[in-house]
Write a protein that holds these residues in place. Structure first.
Motif, PDB file in Angstrom:
ATOM      1  N   SER A 246       4.691  -2.543  -8.074  1.00 59.47           N
ATOM      2  CA  SER A 246       3.435  -3.301  -8.128  1.00 59.47           C
ATOM      3  C   SER A 246       3.634  -4.512  -9.011  1.00 59.47           C
ATOM      4  O   SER A 246       4.194  -4.396 -10.102  1.00 59.47           O
ATOM      5  N   THR A 266      -2.253  -4.622 -15.043  1.00 59.80           N
ATOM      6  CA  THR A 266      -3.247  -4.824 -13.991  1.00 59.80           C
ATOM      7  C   THR A 266      -2.650  -5.598 -12.823  1.00 59.80           C
ATOM      8  O   THR A 266      -1.839  -6.503 -13.027  1.00 59.80           O
ATOM      9  N   THR A 267      -3.053  -5.208 -11.632  1.00 58.96           N
ATOM     10  CA  THR A 267      -2.624  -5.972 -10.458  1.00 58.96           C
ATOM     11  C   THR A 267      -3.598  -7.131 -10.217  1.00 58.96           C
ATOM     12  O   THR A 267      -3.328  -8.005  -9.408  1.00 58.96           O
ATOM     13  N   LEU A 348      -3.414   7.715 -15.704  1.00 56.58           N
ATOM     14  CA  LEU A 348      -2.211   8.529 -15.923  1.00 56.58           C
ATOM     15  C   LEU A 348      -1.461   8.034 -17.145  1.00 56.58           C
ATOM     16  O   LEU A 348      -1.351   6.828 -17.368  1.00 56.58           O
ATOM     17  N   TYR A 351       1.970   6.001 -16.113  1.00 58.96           N
ATOM     18  CA  TYR A 351       2.019   4.891 -15.174  1.00 58.96           C
ATOM     19  C   TYR A 351       1.588   3.632 -15.912  1.00 58.96           C
ATOM     20  O   TYR A 351       0.681   3.686 -16.747  1.00 58.96           O
ATOM     21  N   HIS A 362     -14.797  -4.377  -8.832  1.00 55.62           N
ATOM     22  CA  HIS A 362     -13.714  -4.603  -7.882  1.00 55.62           C
ATOM     23  C   HIS A 362     -12.670  -3.492  -7.821  1.00 55.62           C
ATOM     24  O   HIS A 362     -11.628  -3.657  -7.207  1.00 55.62           O
ATOM     25  N   ARG A 437       5.869   3.073  -9.571  1.00 59.22           N
ATOM     26  CA  ARG A 437       5.417   4.473  -9.530  1.00 59.22           C
ATOM     27  C   ARG A 437       6.568   5.391  -9.943  1.00 59.22           C
ATOM     28  O   ARG A 437       6.348   6.464 -10.472  1.00 59.22           O
TER      29      ARG A 437
HETATM   30  C1  ANZ Z   1      -7.862  -4.113 -13.269  1.00 58.23           C
HETATM   31  C2  ANZ Z   1      -8.162  -4.079 -11.835  1.00 58.23           C
HETATM   32  C3  ANZ Z   1      -9.144  -4.770 -11.162  1.00 58.23           C
HETATM   33  C4  ANZ Z   1      -7.291  -3.264 -11.159  1.00 58.23           C
HETATM   34  C5  ANZ Z   1      -9.232  -4.604  -9.804  1.00 58.23           C
HETATM   35  C6  ANZ Z   1      -7.333  -3.065  -9.815  1.00 58.23           C
HETATM   36  C7  ANZ Z   1      -8.320  -3.746  -9.126  1.00 58.23           C
HETATM   37  P1  ANZ Z   1      -1.265  -0.069  -8.381  1.00 58.23           P
HETATM   38  O1  ANZ Z   1      -1.715  -1.092  -7.394  1.00 58.23           O
HETATM   39  O2  ANZ Z   1      -1.199   1.295  -7.807  1.00 58.23           O
HETATM   40  O3  ANZ Z   1      -0.040  -0.464  -9.136  1.00 58.23           O
HETATM   41  N1  ANZ Z   1      -4.075   1.198 -13.444  1.00 58.23           N
HETATM   42  C8  ANZ Z   1      -3.237   0.643 -14.345  1.00 58.23           C
HETATM   43  N2  ANZ Z   1      -2.616   1.594 -15.076  1.00 58.23           N
HETATM   44  C9  ANZ Z   1      -3.072   2.778 -14.593  1.00 58.23           C
HETATM   45  C10 ANZ Z   1      -2.804   4.126 -14.939  1.00 58.23           C
HETATM   46  N3  ANZ Z   1      -1.969   4.443 -15.917  1.00 58.23           N
HETATM   47  N4  ANZ Z   1      -3.424   5.093 -14.236  1.00 58.23           N
HETATM   48  C11 ANZ Z   1      -4.292   4.780 -13.253  1.00 58.23           C
HETATM   49  N5  ANZ Z   1      -4.586   3.531 -12.892  1.00 58.23           N
HETATM   50  C12 ANZ Z   1      -3.981   2.526 -13.550  1.00 58.23           C
HETATM   51  O4  ANZ Z   1      -2.439   0.075  -9.463  1.00 58.23           O
HETATM   52  C13 ANZ Z   1      -2.539  -0.825 -10.515  1.00 58.23           C
HETATM   53  C14 ANZ Z   1      -3.982  -0.836 -10.933  1.00 58.23           C
HETATM   54  O5  ANZ Z   1      -4.360   0.520 -11.239  1.00 58.23           O
HETATM   55  C15 ANZ Z   1      -4.205  -1.659 -12.147  1.00 58.23           C
HETATM   56  O6  ANZ Z   1      -4.908  -2.853 -11.826  1.00 58.23           O
HETATM   57  C16 ANZ Z   1      -5.245  -0.852 -12.913  1.00 58.23           C
HETATM   58  O7  ANZ Z   1      -6.476  -1.291 -12.415  1.00 58.23           O
HETATM   59  C17 ANZ Z   1      -4.980   0.549 -12.498  1.00 58.23           C
HETATM   60  F1  ANZ Z   1     -10.156  -5.243  -9.141  1.00 58.23           F
HETATM   61  O8  ANZ Z   1      -6.590  -3.453 -13.393  1.00 58.23           O
HETATM   62  B1  ANZ Z   1      -6.313  -2.691 -12.145  1.00 58.23           B
END
Ligand code: ANZ
Ligand code: ZN
Length: 847
Positions: A246, A266-267, A348, A351, A362, A437
Motif C-alpha cells: 500500500s 494512511t493511504t 491491528l 500493520y 471517508h 500486509r
Molecule cells: C486515513 C484514511 C482515510 C484511511 C480514508 C483510509 C481511507 P490499506 O489500504 O489496507 O493499506 N490503517 C492504517 N493502519 C492500520 C492498522 N494498523 N490497522 C487497521 N487499519 C489501519 O489500509 C490503509 C488504511 O487503513 C490507512 O489509511 C488507515 O486508514 C487504515 F478516507 O488513513 B486510512
C-alpha cells in the motif's frame, strides 16, 4: 477383470473373441516396474548430451498411503516428464518427503510410539505405491527432510540467514492453539480455529524466531513479472494480495504527555482535515504507554476482551465496533485540532504503525466507530454523493475538497495527495510511505518433530550460533518420553541434550529448544535434488546451475501463497549469497485440481472416500492414470462419480490389441500403406504434440482414442484376406497400421506406461517405450482431405494424383509432369500446352 456386461452370453463371434483378448495388467505392472528400476530408465544422464529439463512435483507429506489426490497431482507431472523424455531431453524428475511435522508427533502421542517410526513406515508405504503407480521418478535423488544429512543444511542455511540479519528473535503476540499447545502462523488459523485440530485460537506473548521476509517484499512483488508467462494468474494475484503493498504517507501526530510524536500510516493523507479522532491497537505498547490513569481499568478490561478475536474478525466491516477512550488527545499536524484517542481492536498492532488517524466521512470502519461512540463526522471530499454524516455510508471516490484549507477547491485524489504531502514535508510532519500486509515469517515451533534451531543461549555471551563443524544439531532420541505438548518444546525435557558448554566462552549454556516451521524444510529441497548426498554444502552451485530453474513445478493451489512465497524468498537470499544465479526458482507452475466424489471433497465423515489402492487393484494403474487425465483439464476438479475407469480399461485393451494384431515388419515403409489412416496418424501426432505443450492432456487422450479406432478399422478392413502382401489396402499387414500402432504406443505411454511397454515390445522394439522417440509428423499428410486429380495426355487419362483441395495450380502442374505414367506417355516429346483446372484436372498437350 470385469466382464463386459453389454455382451450377450453364449454367442461367440470372431470379433467378440478378439475383443476379449487383452494383456495381463498385473503381470505387466510387476514386470515393468522391475525393468525400470534395474535399467535406471528415469535417471538423467547429466552428461550434457542433451538439453536438461527439470520436472518437479511438490513433495509429499508422509501422512499415510497415497490417496486419490496424489493420483491426480503426480500423474500430471509424470505426463510432462515422460513427454520431455520422449522429445529427447535429459529429464530430472526427483522425489522425496517433507517428513517433519505435527501429524507424526500427534500420531506418536496417540499410539504411544515415536514420530520417526510412524514417519518412516509411511514413507516406505508411499514409496512402494509411487513405484507401482508407474511414475518416471529418479529414485537415486530421494531425500527426507527429517534425515540428519538433510536438516544439517537446513540449520546451516538458518545460520547464514542469521549472519545476514535475516533471522532474529523478538517478543510478540502469536496465535496459540491451546490444544496442540503450539504457535500457529496466520494462515494456519482458519476462521479463528486451529487448522489442524479445530480448537479456538488465542493469543500469547512469546519470544520467537523470525525470518525477515518483509525485507524482500518489493523484490517478491517485482520479480513476479518474470512469472507472468509460466504461473497461473490467480496464484500471482494471491501472492500479490498477500504481500499487500500500500502506498500513502506517514503523518506525525503529537500526543498529550508524550515527547515524541506518533506516526500513522494512511493511504489517504489528502483527508487529513477530516480526521476527527485517533485510534491505536489495544495490544500495542503505545496504548499501554499513553493511557490516562483514570482510564487504565477500562483499558485493561477491554484489552483482555479483545484477545479472543482473530485478525479477520477484527478487520471485518460488519462487526460492531468496540473500543475504549484512552483519555488523552492528539493534535492534527495541519490544523492544530485536538482530537480524542481511542484503543480499538479494528486497528491491528502489526500493520502500518499500529495507529491510525480516523476519517469517518471517508472510511467505513471509522464511520461505524464514530456512530457507535457519537463522534463528529466531517466531510472533506465532496463526491456529489450524500453526506456520510447523514447517510451512514462513507464515500471514497474522487471529488472536490471542502473544509480543507489549502486543499479547498482542488479536484481529484492524486492532486490532493500531492498537495498535502508537499505541505507535510515543508513542516516536517510527514512524508510519502509504503507499507505491506506481509509480516515477517514466524518460524519457531514448540514441538519435537522438526529441525532444531542451531543456537545456544549463554548467560554471558547471549545467543551463540552452533559452529558449522558441529552441525547437525541432531534431535535427541526422546524415545519413550512424553511428547504431550505443555507450552514449552518437548526438547526442553531432554536435559542432557539441552545443557551444553558455550561454544564461545566454554561456560554453561543451553540449546534453543524450538524447532523450525516445516515450511523452512520445504523452501530449499529442490536445490538439494540437484546434488544428492553432497556434503560440502546444501548443494553444489555447479549442479544447480546446470539444472535450475525448475522447468515445471506441479502442485496444489493450497500452496499458492505460503510455500511458494517462502521458497521464492529463499531463492532470492541464496542469490544474494552468490550461491545461485537466478532469482525465481520455478519457471512454470501447474496447479492440478482435486479429486472429489459426488460433488463433495472426500472425507471420512461423509463416507465418500475412494481408495486409490482398491481402484488400482480393480482396474490397474494405467486405467486409473488415464481416467484421471481424461476426466478434464488438469486444473479442474474431478468428480470420481462421473468417471469410468472400466471403460478406460477397455480402451487400453483395444489399444494393446492393435500391437498384438499388426503383422507388417518392423521398419516397413509406411508410404506404401493406407493413406487415409496415415493422414489420421499424422494429424493426431501433430495435434497431440500441441495439446501436450498446452497442457490439455484430456483432449490429447481423446485424440489418441480416435486414432485407435481408425487403426482398428484399417486392420479389420483386411480381416478377410491372409494378411500377406495386403499393403495399402488395409489389413494387419498394412504398414500404415504399424505406423499408427507405434504412434499410439509412444503417445499413450505418457498416461498408460505399462500397457504401452507391452505394446512396444509386441511391436518388436527394444524397451523401453519411455525412451523411444516422439513420433515425427509428415507435414504433407496434414492436409485435411484430398482430391483425386486426373492427369490427361492428349485427352487420355494417364495418371491420378491425390492432392490437397487447395493445391496451388503451379504445384499441381509440376506434380502432373513428374508423374511416372505421364512421363512415359509423353515419351520424350516436348509439351506444347498444359491446362490446369485445380484441383481436379490437368490436361497436357504434347508438341
Ligand atoms: C486515513 C484514511 C482515510 C484511511 C480514508 C483510509 C481511507 P490499506 O489500504 O489496507 O493499506 N490503517 C492504517 N493502519 C492500520 C492498522 N494498523 N490497522 C487497521 N487499519 C489501519 O489500509 C490503509 C488504511 O487503513 C490507512 O489509511 C488507515 O486508514 C487504515 F478516507 O488513513 B486510512
Ligand atoms: Zn558464552
Amino acid at each position: 477383470m470385469s466382464r463386459n456386461k453389454d455382451e450377450p452370453e453364449g454367442r461367440t463371434t470372431v470379433t467378440q473373441a478378439s475383443e476379449r483378448r487383452g494383456h495381463d495388467v498385473k503381470a505387466a505392472q510387476e514386470r515393468w516396474q522391475q525393468y525400470w528400476a534395474e535399467h535406471a530408465t528415469f535417471t538423467p544422464l547429466d552428461d550434457g548430451s542433451a538439453e536438461r529439463r527439470y520436472v518437479l512435483d511438490m513433495f509429499p507429506y508422509p501422512s499415510g498411503d497415497l490417496h486419490m489426490g496424489h493420483a491426480e497431482a503426480f500423474v500430471m507431472g509424470d505426463v510432462i516428464a515422460r513427454y520431455w523424455l520422449l522429445r529427447g531431453y535429459d529429464v530430472m524428475h526427483p522425489i522425496g518427503w517433507d517428513s517433519f511435522g505435527l501429524p507424526a508427533e500427534n500420531a506418536a502421542i496417540k499410539h504411544n510410539s515415536h514420530p520417526a517410526d510412524w514417519t518412516y513406515a509411511n514413507i516406505e508405504t508411499q514409496a512402494t505405491s509411487f513405484k507401482r503407480y508407474g511414475l518416471s521418478l529418479d529414485w537415486n535423488r530421494r531425500l527426507h527432510t527429517s534425515d540428519a544429512d538433510y536438516y544439517r543444511w537446513t540449520q546451516w542455511l538458518f545460520l547464514r540467514f542469521r549472519d545476514r540479519g535475516l533471522a532474529y528473535r523478538r517478543d510478540s503476540f502469536v496465535n496459540w492453539c491451546p490444544v496442540d499447545q503450539t504457535v500457529l502462523a496466520n494462515e494456519q488459523v482458519v476462521a479463528g480455529a486451529c487448522e489442524r485440530c479445530g480448537a479456538a485460537v488465542t493469543k500469547r506473548k512469546l519470544n520467537q524466531w523470525y525470518f525477515k521476509i518483509t525485507e524482500y517484499a518489493d523484490r517478491l512483488l517485482a520479480d513476479m513479472d518474470d512469472l507472468a508467462d509460466g504461473w497461473p494468474p490467480r496464484v500471482l494475484a494471491m501472492q500479490r494480495n498477500w504481500i499487500g503493498r500500500s502506498t500513502g504517507a506517514h503523518v506525525q501526530f503529537e500526543i498529550e504527555g508524550r515527547d515524541e510524536p506518533v506516526t500513522v500510516f494512511t493511504t489517504r493523507p489528502d483527508t487529513l482535515y477530516g480526521a476527527t479522532f485517533f485510534v491505536v491497537a489495544p495490544e500495542s505498547d503505545l496504548a499501554d504507554e499513553i493511557c490516562a490513569p483514570e482510564q487504565r481499568a477500562a483499558f485493561e478490561a477491554y484489552l483482555e476482551s479483545t484477545k479472543q478475536a482473530t485478525e479477520i474478525e477484527r478487520q471485518s466491516t460488519d462487526r460492531p465496533k468496540t473500543g475504549v477512550d484512552l483519555g488523552v488527545r492528539a493534535t492534527n499536524p495541519v490544523n492544530g485540532e485536538q482530537i480524542p484517542v481511542f484503543a480499538a481492536d479494528y486497528v491491528l498492532a502489526d500493520y502500518g504503525t499500529g495507529a491510525l488517524m480516523a476519517v469517518p466521512a471517508h472510511d467505513q470502519r471509522d464511520l461505524d466507530f464514530a456512530r457507535a461512540f457519537d463522534l463528529p463526522v466531517r466531510m472533506v471530499v465532496d463526491t456529489g454523493e450524500e453526506d456520510p454524516a447523514t447517510s451512514g455510508v462513507a464515500t471514497a471516490g474522487d471529488g472536490t475538497y471542502v473544509n480543507s484549507e489549502v486543499l479547498d477547491g482542488i479536484t481529484g485524489t492524486e492532486a490532493g495527495v500531492a498537495r498535502i504531502v508537499e505541505l507535510l514535508a515543508e513542516r516536517g510532519t510527514g512524508e510519502p510511505a509504503t507499507t505491506y500486509r506481509l509480516r515477517d515469517w514466524l518460524l519457531s515451533r514448540q514441538r519435537f518433530w522438526g529441525c532444531p534451531i542451531p543456537i545456544i543461549h549463554c548467560g554471558s555471551c547471549g545467543e551463540v550460533p552452533v559452529p558449522d563443524d558441529q552441525l547437525p544439531v541432531e534431535l535427541p532420541d526422546l524415545r519413550g518420553a512424553d511428547l504431550q505438548p505443555k507450552g514449552t518444546s518437548p526438547l526442553a525435557s531432554a536435559t542432557d541434550w539441552v545443557n551444553v558448554d558455550c561454544p564461545s566462552c566454554g561456560g554453561p549454556a543451553t540449546r534453543d529448544t524450538d524447532t523450525m516451521d516445516t515450511f523452512v524444510d520445504s523452501s530449499w529441497y529442490f536445490f538439494r535434488y540437484c546434488s544428492p548426498g553432497h556434503d560440502g554444502g546444501p548443494f553444489d552451485p555447479e549442479d544447480v546451475r546446470r539444472w535450475m530453474p525448475v522447468d515445471q513445478y506441479v502442485g496444489g493451489v493450497e500452496h499458492a501463497i505460503l510455500h511458494l512465497l517462502y521458497m521464492r524468498f529463499f531463492t532470492k537470499v541464496l542469490y544474494d549469497m552468490g550461491l545461485v544465479d537466478f532469482v525465481e526458482p520455478m519457471r512454470r507452475l501447474l496447479n492440478q485440481g482435486q479429486v472429489i466424489n459426488e460433488g463433495k471433497a472426500m472425507s471420512k465423515s461423509l463416507g465418500n472416500g475412494v481408495d486409490l489402492g482398491a481402484q488400482i487393484d480393480e482396474f490397474g494403474v494405467d486405467a486409473i492414470r488415464t481416467t484421471v487425465v481424461f476426466a478434464g483439464p488438469p486444473e479442474d476438479d474431478i468428480d470420481w462419480a462421473d468417471v469410468s475407469p472400466g471403460a478406460t480399461l477397455k480402451f487400453l485393451q483395444r489399444a494393446w490389441r492393435l500391437a498384438d494384431d499388426v503383422t507388417a515388419e518392423v521398419g516397413a515403409d509406411p508410404s506404401t500403406g493406407d493413406v487415409a489412416l496415415r493422414r489420421v496418424t499424422h494429424k493426431t501426432v501433430h495435434e497431440v504434440t500441441q495439446l501436450i505443450e498446452e497442457q490439455k492432456f484430456n483432449v490429447a487422450v481423446a485424440r489418441i482414442m480416435e486414432l485407435v479406432n481408425a487403426a482398428r478399422k484399417t486392420i479389420d478392413a483386411g480381416a478377410g484376406d491372409s494378411g500377406v502382401g495386403a499393403s495399402g489396402s488395409g489389413g494387419a499387414a498394412d504398414p500404415a497400421a504399424r505406423e499408427a500402432a507405434e504412434a499410439v504406443a509412444v503417445m499413450l505411454s505418457l498416461f498408460a506406461p505399462y500397457v504401452t511397454e507391452e505394446m512396444w515390445e509386441k511391436l518388436g522394439h527394444q524397451p523401453s517405450v519411455a525412451r523411444a522417440n516422439w513420433p515425427t509428423v509428415d507435414e504433407s499428410l496434414l492436409v485435411a482431405e484430398s482430391v483425386t486429380c486426373v492427369v490427361q495426355v492428349k485427352g487420355k487419362v494417364r495418371g491420378r494424383l491425390e492432392v490437397a483441395p487447395d493445391i496451388d495450380p503451379a504445384e499441381l502442374e509440376r506434380l502432373a509432369l513428374a508423374e511416372e505414367n505421364v512421363i512415359r506417355a509423353l515419351d520424350g516429346r516436348a509439351v506444347r500446352k498444359v491446362i490446369v483446372k485445380a484441383p481436379k484436372l490437368v490436361s497436357i498437350v504434347p508438341a
